[in-house]
Design a protein around this motif. Structure first.
Motif, PDB file in Angstrom:
ATOM      1  N   MET B   1       0.833  -1.205   0.000  1.00  0.00           N
ATOM      2  CA  MET B   1       0.000   0.000   0.000  1.00  0.00           C
ATOM      3  C   MET B   1       0.868   1.255   0.000  1.00  0.00           C
ATOM      4  N   PRO B   2       1.265   1.724  -1.161  1.00  0.00           N
ATOM      5  CA  PRO B   2       2.174   2.874  -1.211  1.00  0.00           C
ATOM      6  C   PRO B   2       1.553   4.131  -0.621  1.00  0.00           C
ATOM      7  N   ARG B   3       0.222   4.239  -0.738  1.00  0.00           N
ATOM      8  CA  ARG B   3      -0.451   5.424  -0.206  1.00  0.00           C
ATOM      9  C   ARG B   3      -0.137   5.616   1.277  1.00  0.00           C
ATOM     10  N   LEU B   4      -0.079   4.493   1.985  1.00  0.00           N
ATOM     11  CA  LEU B   4       0.159   4.537   3.413  1.00  0.00           C
ATOM     12  C   LEU B   4       1.550   5.080   3.723  1.00  0.00           C
ATOM     13  N   ARG B   5       2.515   4.676   2.893  1.00  0.00           N
ATOM     14  CA  ARG B   5       3.872   5.114   3.166  1.00  0.00           C
ATOM     15  C   ARG B   5       4.006   6.620   2.985  1.00  0.00           C
ATOM     16  N   VAL B   6       3.351   7.135   1.986  1.00  0.00           N
ATOM     17  CA  VAL B   6       3.382   8.577   1.767  1.00  0.00           C
ATOM     18  C   VAL B   6       2.801   9.297   2.969  1.00  0.00           C
ATOM     19  N   THR B   7       1.674   8.797   3.467  1.00  0.00           N
ATOM     20  CA  THR B   7       1.038   9.508   4.572  1.00  0.00           C
ATOM     21  C   THR B   7       1.871   9.438   5.857  1.00  0.00           C
ATOM     22  N   ARG B   8       2.608   8.343   6.028  1.00  0.00           N
ATOM     23  CA  ARG B   8       3.463   8.275   7.222  1.00  0.00           C
ATOM     24  C   ARG B   8       4.476   9.409   7.244  1.00  0.00           C
ATOM     25  N   ARG B   9       4.931   9.810   6.054  1.00  0.00           N
ATOM     26  CA  ARG B   9       5.891  10.921   5.981  1.00  0.00           C
ATOM     27  C   ARG B   9       5.293  12.203   6.553  1.00  0.00           C
ATOM     28  N   LEU B  10       3.975  12.295   6.469  1.00  0.00           N
ATOM     29  CA  LEU B  10       3.326  13.515   6.949  1.00  0.00           C
ATOM     30  C   LEU B  10       3.546  13.731   8.443  1.00  0.00           C
ATOM     31  N   PHE B  11       3.929  12.688   9.153  1.00  0.00           N
ATOM     32  CA  PHE B  11       4.224  12.852  10.575  1.00  0.00           C
ATOM     33  C   PHE B  11       5.325  13.891  10.797  1.00  0.00           C
ATOM     34  N   TRP B  12       6.191  14.052   9.792  1.00  0.00           N
ATOM     35  CA  TRP B  12       7.264  15.040   9.938  1.00  0.00           C
ATOM     36  C   TRP B  12       6.717  16.459  10.068  1.00  0.00           C
TER      37      TRP B  12
END
Ligand SMILES: Nc1ncnc2c1ncn2[C@@H]1O[C@H](COP(=O)(O)OP(=O)(O)OP(=O)(O)O)[C@@H](O)[C@H]1O
Ligand SMILES: [Mg+2]
Lengths: 241, 318
Positions: B1-12
């Motif tokens: 699920m690549p979408r999930l990985r992108v959103t995890r970056r948003l934690f920054w």
């Protein structure tokens, strides 16, 4: 010399003595497994079958005797080392991770020996379609038969060279016993060596190359049944009488 | 699920959004925010042992104290600048973690482990009180103002930036640990120790590693304590403190990294909000904890997890 103590074996255990504090269970058990061979261990309740398997996998420390696996001495080594060499056990209690999903259970099976985890898992799901449908389900919510499939599937994730199965059909409904028997037959076709403890003698004899009868911690009979079928009644008699 | 990985970056975005904070806060409020930051590693380390490894070990306050005293003693007695005491504080915390983990290796579990680890914390308190020449005894010691690369952190705002870096570092590193084979071993041990061993996991080694990592992170929290409060005393590391730290992970969410962060923020901020209801502060604080645990047994983090899968703690990369 019994035929199973010849050289070129995958595993050779000699003179195994083992037990629990203050109580000896195994009294000089000899057992060998050739590559791709299926050995069945028969015996009455309490005769020491599980103890024998647990000694091979390292969960019970032998008091005496030797266990050579692929030429290396493994007697007394801790379970995780023995696992790494390729001896994987499915215990009688199955010992799953109840709060984790089927998928996570399988993946943890590959923790120690690595490999292409996803490919291994897909392979297991192909062999066990019933698990594929339930891959995100928590294991504690599955039936006994399904749990046994998870246990065997997880053991396969460790890419075993020798699989130890402790009563794989134990406590299962006839439909599941059939399914498990088919799976074991398939593993045999894939040339995975196995030591199987089994109470269901019909099932045992249908998959065994050889069988051993254990009685009060001693091997009382050993027989190769590749040449000709053994008599079920005879075996039952020598186990219980 | 690549979408999930992108959103995890948003934690920054969270630490970035916090950067201008010192411009808006007075010294007291900034101090409270710093306190929140300090409780993040304290909660994270505790949660690794209790929530991820699943052992009932209550030695957290010992690791916290060891970290604070290590920084304090190095700074006061040896004149080491504070920033150079952070790593030693973490290492001493890790050492204390290993010591506290020894009974667990001997098979001590549940209430027996709980009481032994509690005793370990009290034993250290006894050392702080008795080893007067080093620790200053019951009165403790005053720690010189913290400095970083020769700069003295004069305001709470200055401390905030250093703390923020430390907190981000601890969160990122612990996330790495939990999502590696280490974390998977912890998860397996927590769920069924025997099965973990049967899957070839050297359980003893990983139990010790979890304690060591927990102790390390909490020890760094202790170092932050020394810098923030400027005074290290035995009473700061008593059972009341331990209960507060336990509340951090219970309210945030057991076994959740995100939960440790949320718990630290909520448990530190709540008393400040309740200040307006003078005389009822403790009551309201207690009710808050009870309410969360009653209605959200998996903590506030579980509330977020329901909102979006990005908030779900994962041991495997998707
Ligand atoms: N952990 C243990 N501690 C003490 N005694 C044990 C332990 N495990 C098994 N035993 C005893 O060792 C003996 C042999 O047990 P074992 O489990 O090896 O038998 P088994 O042949 O597998 O029996 P079953 O067919 O019922 O599974 C039994 O008398 C049992 O009570
Ligand atoms: Mg048995």
């Amino acid at each position: 010399m019994p035929e199973d103590l010849l050289p070129n074996q995958l595993l050779t255990a000699r003179g195994l003595e083992a037990g629990y504090p203050g109580k000896q269970i195994l009294f000089g058990v000899d057992l060998a497994v050739a590559p791709a061979e299926v050995v069945v261990l028969l015996g009455a309740n309490g005769s020491g079958k599980s103890t024998a398997l647990n000694t091979l996998s390292g969960f019970v420390r032998p008091w005496a005797g030797s266990i050579r696996f692929e030429g290396a001495e493994i007697a007394g080594r801790p379970p995780h080392r023995i696992f790494r060499r390729g001896i994987v056990q499915v215990s009688q209690a199955r010992d799953l991770f109840p709060d984790l999903t089927v998928e996570d259970n399988l993946r943890l099976g590959a923790w120690a020996r690595g490999g292409a985890v996803d490919a291994l898992a897909e392979d297991v799901f192909r062999s066990f379609p019933r698990l594929a449908e339930r891959r995100r389900q928590m294991v504690r919510l599955m039936s006994g038969g399904e749990q046994q499939m998870v246990a065997i599937g997880r053991a396969l994730m460790g890419r075993p060279k020798l699989l130890l199965l402790d009563e794989p059909s134990g406590g299962l409904a006839p439909v599941f016993v059939k399914e498990i028997a088919a799976i074991i037959a398939e593993l045999k076709r894939r040339a995975i060596a196995m030591v199987i403890v089994e109470q269901n003698i019909k099932l045992a004899l249908s998959i065994a190359d050889r069988f051993l009868i254990l009685r009060d911690g001693r091997v009382t009979q050993r027989q190769d049944i590749r040449a000709g079928a053994a008599d079920e009644q005879d075996i039952v008699r020598s186990i219980y009488l | 699920m690549p979408r999930l990985r992108v959103t995890r970056r948003l934690f920054w975005l969270v630490p970035l959004a916090l950067l201008p904070l010192p411009l808006y806060l007075d010294q007291y409020r900034q101090y409270v925010v710093n306190l929140m930051l300090m409780y993040v590693p304290v909660g994270i380390g505790f949660n690794v042992v209790v929530g991820n490894l699943g052992l009932l070990a209550f030695s957290n306050v010992a690791f916290f104290g060891i970290g604070a005293y290590t920084s304090g003693v190095l700074a006061l007695k040896l004149g080491v600048p504070w920033w150079l005491t952070i790593l030693p504080a973490g290492l001493m915390g890790a050492l204390a973690g290993c010591a506290a983990g020894i009974p667990a290796l001997r098979g001590v579990r549940l209430f027996y482990l709980a009481i032994m680890t509690l005793a370990f914390g009290e034993l250290l308190r006894w050392v702080y009180i008795r080893w007067v020449p080093v620790t200053g005894g019951s009165f403790g010691m005053s720690v010189p103002p913290p400095s970083v690369f020769g700069w003295t952190l004069e305001t709470e705002g200055h401390k905030f930036y250093v703390f923020l870096v430390l907190v981000v570092l601890m969160v990122v590193l612990t996330d790495r640990v939990l999502r590696s084979r280490f974390g998977r071993a912890f998860m397996a041990i927590k769920d069924n120790e025997l099965a973990a061993a049967a899957m070839g996991i050297p359980t003893d080694r990983y139990i010790l590693l979890a304690f060591a990592w927990g102790g390390f992170v909490v020890g760094i929290g202790g170092s932050m304590y020394a810098a923030l409060v400027g005074h290290v005393t035995p009473i700061a590391f008593d059972l009341t403190e331990l209960i507060l730290e336990f509340a951090v992970i219970m309210v945030g969410g057991l076994g959740s990294l995100l939960g440790s962060v949320i718990g630290a923020a909520v448990i530190t901020a709540a008393p400040e909000f309740f200040r307006e209801w003078l005389g009822f502060q403790e009551l309201l604080f207690g009710l808050l904890i009870i309410a969360v645990i009653l209605f959200l047994p998996r903590g506030l983090a579980s509330l977020l997890a329901r909102l979006h899968p990005v908030f779900v703690d994962r041991y495997y990369r998707d």
